[in-house]
Design a protein around this motif. Structure first.
Motif, short mmCIF file in Angstrom:
data_model
loop_
_atom_site.label_atom_id
_atom_site.label_comp_id
_atom_site.label_asym_id
_atom_site.label_seq_id
_atom_site.Cartn_x
_atom_site.Cartn_y
_atom_site.Cartn_z
N LYS A 44 3.40 5.88 -5.75
CA LYS A 44 3.20 5.91 -7.21
C LYS A 44 1.83 6.46 -7.60
CE LYS A 44 6.34 2.05 -7.86
NZ LYS A 44 6.49 0.66 -8.28
N GLN A 45 1.05 6.87 -6.60
CA GLN A 45 -0.30 7.40 -6.82
C GLN A 45 -1.16 6.45 -7.65
OE1 GLN A 45 0.14 11.39 -8.28
NE2 GLN A 45 0.91 12.11 -6.32
N LYS A 46 -1.15 5.19 -7.25
CA LYS A 46 -1.94 4.17 -7.91
C LYS A 46 -3.07 3.72 -6.99
CE LYS A 46 1.49 2.36 -11.03
NZ LYS A 46 2.05 1.17 -11.63
N TRP A 47 -3.89 2.79 -7.50
CA TRP A 47 -5.00 2.23 -6.72
C TRP A 47 -4.46 1.71 -5.40
CZ3 TRP A 47 -5.47 -2.80 -5.02
CH2 TRP A 47 -6.70 -3.13 -4.48
N ARG A 48 -5.18 2.00 -4.33
CA ARG A 48 -4.71 1.69 -2.98
C ARG A 48 -5.50 0.55 -2.34
NH1 ARG A 48 -2.86 6.26 -0.37
NH2 ARG A 48 -2.31 4.83 1.28
N GLN B 154 3.86 1.58 -1.30
CA GLN B 154 4.42 1.73 -2.65
C GLN B 154 3.37 2.27 -3.62
OE1 GLN B 154 7.70 1.47 -3.32
NE2 GLN B 154 7.77 1.18 -1.10
N LYS B 155 2.13 1.80 -3.48
CA LYS B 155 1.06 2.30 -4.33
C LYS B 155 0.78 3.77 -4.04
CE LYS B 155 -1.26 -2.07 -5.17
NZ LYS B 155 -1.79 -2.07 -6.53
N ASP C 280 0.83 -1.21 0.00
CA ASP C 280 0.00 0.00 0.00
C ASP C 280 0.86 1.25 0.00
OD1 ASP C 280 -2.61 1.23 -0.01
OD2 ASP C 280 -2.21 1.82 2.05
#
Length: 89
Positions: free
Chosen positions: A28-32, A24-25, A22
């Motif tokens: 990277k501003q990705k789905w959490r 790392q996500k 979570d």
């Protein structure tokens, strides 16, 4: 007793891994991974792993619910474990 400790170790390792993923996500501003999922892992025995993940990855450390809730949950789970182990004797 060994099965209980093994379960707690496994659940904590998975919970810590989920905290790492979570974080790392988030970077990277990705789905959490939802906080509900993190709390579910904490409640089912991975609270120590969540706490370790908070410390190692500096993740969710500003969230009051995690700052206070996870240590309280660890204390409650420890008390429950002590009661279970006493009743097994």
């Amino acid at each position: 007793m060994i099965y209980i400790l093994g379960y707690i170790i496994l659940a904590s390792c998975i919970a810590c891994l989920i905290m790492c993923i979570d974080k790392q996500k988030a970077i990277k501003q990705k789905w959490r991974i939802s906080e509900k999922t993190l709390w579910t892992f904490a409640i089912i025995g991975g609270s120590l792993g969540i706490l370790v993940g908070m410390s190692l990855f500096r993740h969710k450390t500003k969230h009051r619910s995690f700052q206070i809730g996870i240590p309280v949950l660890i204390m409650l789970q420890t008390a429950l474990l002590i009661v279970i182990l006493q009743n097994m004797s």
